[in-house]
Motif scaffolding. Structure first.
Motif, PDB file in Angstrom:
ATOM      1  N   GLU A   1       6.300   0.020   2.597  1.00 48.87           N
ATOM      2  CA  GLU A   1       6.574   0.709   1.340  1.00 48.87           C
ATOM      3  C   GLU A   1       7.708   1.710   1.517  1.00 48.87           C
ATOM      4  O   GLU A   1       8.615   1.804   0.688  1.00 48.87           O
ATOM      5  CB  GLU A   1       5.314   1.422   0.843  1.00 48.87           C
ATOM      6  N   ASN A   2       7.668   2.453   2.604  1.00 48.48           N
ATOM      7  CA  ASN A   2       8.717   3.441   2.864  1.00 48.48           C
ATOM      8  C   ASN A   2      10.062   2.771   3.104  1.00 48.48           C
ATOM      9  O   ASN A   2      11.105   3.261   2.666  1.00 48.48           O
ATOM     10  CB  ASN A   2       8.337   4.300   4.074  1.00 48.48           C
ATOM     11  N   THR A   3      10.047   1.621   3.804  1.00 50.19           N
ATOM     12  CA  THR A   3      11.291   0.895   4.074  1.00 50.19           C
ATOM     13  C   THR A   3      11.928   0.387   2.791  1.00 50.19           C
ATOM     14  O   THR A   3      13.157   0.381   2.641  1.00 50.19           O
ATOM     15  CB  THR A   3      11.026  -0.292   5.018  1.00 50.19           C
ATOM     16  N   LEU A   4      11.085  -0.056   1.842  1.00 51.35           N
ATOM     17  CA  LEU A   4      11.586  -0.633   0.591  1.00 51.35           C
ATOM     18  C   LEU A   4      11.832   0.406  -0.494  1.00 51.35           C
ATOM     19  O   LEU A   4      12.254   0.041  -1.593  1.00 51.35           O
ATOM     20  CB  LEU A   4      10.596  -1.686   0.078  1.00 51.35           C
ATOM     21  N   ARG A   5      11.559   1.653  -0.202  1.00 50.96           N
ATOM     22  CA  ARG A   5      11.681   2.678  -1.245  1.00 50.96           C
ATOM     23  C   ARG A   5      13.088   2.739  -1.821  1.00 50.96           C
ATOM     24  O   ARG A   5      13.264   2.782  -3.036  1.00 50.96           O
ATOM     25  CB  ARG A   5      11.293   4.039  -0.670  1.00 50.96           C
ATOM     26  N   PHE A   6      14.091   2.710  -0.952  1.00 50.04           N
ATOM     27  CA  PHE A   6      15.466   2.818  -1.451  1.00 50.04           C
ATOM     28  C   PHE A   6      15.897   1.579  -2.237  1.00 50.04           C
ATOM     29  O   PHE A   6      16.406   1.719  -3.360  1.00 50.04           O
ATOM     30  CB  PHE A   6      16.444   3.086  -0.305  1.00 50.04           C
TER      31      PHE A   6
ATOM     32  N   LYS B   1       0.838  -1.186   0.000  1.00 50.88           N
ATOM     33  CA  LYS B   1       0.000   0.000   0.000  1.00 50.88           C
ATOM     34  C   LYS B   1       0.879   1.243   0.000  1.00 50.88           C
ATOM     35  O   LYS B   1       1.855   1.327   0.738  1.00 50.88           O
ATOM     36  CB  LYS B   1      -0.914   0.020   1.232  1.00 50.88           C
ATOM     37  N   ALA B   2       0.521   2.206  -0.838  1.00 52.48           N
ATOM     38  CA  ALA B   2       1.277   3.448  -0.909  1.00 52.48           C
ATOM     39  C   ALA B   2       1.273   4.137   0.446  1.00 52.48           C
ATOM     40  O   ALA B   2       0.233   4.268   1.096  1.00 52.48           O
ATOM     41  CB  ALA B   2       0.686   4.369  -1.972  1.00 52.48           C
TER      42      ALA B   2
END
Length: 387
Positions: A284-289, A278-279
């Motif tokens: 999602e934030n952890t996997l962004r990089f 989910k956006a």
């Protein structure tokens, strides 16, 4: 549940990572630089295998309505797509490998002279016999131990891939009859049974070029695709179990624990990276990089040219390392310096030539395959005129 028909750019990055891993792994080997995991190019090939199983299952399921699994036309389209994706570039580089085989064999002997642990039977590079050429042109060399590892190209895995493509539609028919899990594990059991019944045949392969040796790893990739389609962690668990079958199926009795752990790690990495999120969620934030690392322009480019890089690289690595050893004081450098120095020369040359091969051979080959399929469909749909 309908599969999301969305291409994940992370796949391009993963393919680019796999090809770079294999190239750097072979540079490690041929410069006698030992670095954990990286200096084992076979692990990079395993990542390619997992990605292949994933992509074939994902695409086949997504096309099911337009291309029914029980239709012979679906088989034909699938095989034509895969042939024209693999064969054009392979045939071009196979010609170079055969014609200049003696040169590559001499270069390989130079490297073996300096680093005896890398020595191989270089006479296999110069085998221009009819049988060697015929078995490679027809892709049957992977079934024949004497020809399965008999050119300078890393084509043992290309023959393996073509065998998987041939079997894949039949595996999906079994999925229709038995269900995904039963069918896939039934295939793995058959592989293990074949190893038990014909141990000498399995052991005769210098590389795992015969499909029954590696089919379980393709199956693991298929399980990852189904896990993401169903959003079920059970299928990730099944993928790990499939990978662990290497212990019983692989041709060598002393399968390294590090290799098995690397396979399991790659399965978990693929599932984590490709799993829909989910956006704005914490995950999602952890996997962004890490996702950015796989989807930036450089990674996508490396994914685009990954097949060309993979098939080409030994034609560059072997002559460059042999030249450096013969004409400079390269052998006197420290192992890490040899690796860095050779990589700095080899990578730009390899990726530069691979870019041209991708543009002028791979892409036209894919386009030709699409045209062949389109003409076949037009011919089959042509109305019958009765006089």
């Amino acid at each position: 549940m309908q599969p999301a028909k969305k291409w994940s750019q992370e796949l391009e990055g993963l393919r680019g990572l796999a090809s770079l891993w294999v190239v750097l792994g072979h540079i490690c080997v041929l410069t006698s630089f030992h670095f954990p995991i990286l200096s084992d190019p076979a692990i990079g090939v395993d990542l390619f295998i997992l990605l292949s199983g994933y992509l074939m299952a994902k695409n086949y399921v997504e096309r099911k309505e337009k291309e029914p699994w029980t239709s012979s036309a679906t088989f034909k389209k699938f095989w034509l797509r895969r042939f024209f994706r693999i064969a054009p570039l392979y045939y071009v580089l196979l010609i170079l490998a055969i014609v200049f085989g003696s040169y590559f064999g001499e270069a390989r002997d130079v490297i073996g002279h300096f680093y005896s642990e890398t020595q191989t039977n270089s006479s296999r590079y110069s085998d221009s016999s009819f049988l060697n050429v015929f078995t490679h042109v027809t892709f049957i060399f992977g079934f024949l131990p004497s020809y399965s590892f008999n050119t300078v190209l890393p084509d043992w895995s290309i023959g393996l891939e073509m065998q998987f493509y041939f079997l894949f539609p039949f595996i999906m028919l079994a999925v229709m009859k038995l269900g995904f899990v039963r069918a896939c594990f039934a295939v793995i059991v058959l592989c293990a049974l074949a190893k038990y019944l014909t141990p000498n045949y399995f052991a005769a392969f210098p590389m795992p070029s015969m499909i029954l040796i590696k089919l379980h790893l393709f199956i693991a990739g298929m399980f990852i695709a189904e896990a993401i389609r169903r959003m079920s962690m059970w299928y990730v668990f099944f993928a790990v179990i499939a990978a662990l079958a290497s212990i019983g199926i692989y041709m060598q009795n002393d399968v390294r624990a590090s290799h098995i752990l690397a396979q399991v790690g790659m399965i978990l990495m693929m599932a984590t990276i490709l799993w829909p999120r989910k956006a704005g969620s914490n995950t999602e934030n952890t996997l962004r990089f890490p996702r950015w690392l796989l989807t930036n322009k450089l990674s996508v480019y490396m994914g685009d040219v990954s097949y060309s890089v993979y098939l080409l690289h030994l034609l560059i690595v072997i002559p460059v390392v042999a030249f450096l050893l013969s004409n400079t004081n390269f052998a006197e450098f420290s192992a890490v310096t040899r690796f860095i120095f050779a990589s700095a020369i080899i990578l730009p040359i390899t990726y530069g030539i691979a870019t041209l091969l991708y543009k002028y051979i791979e892409k036209p080959g894919i386009k030709l395959g699409k045209n062949v399929i389109a003409r076949s469909e037009t011919k089959n749909n042509r109305p019958v005129v009765i006089d």
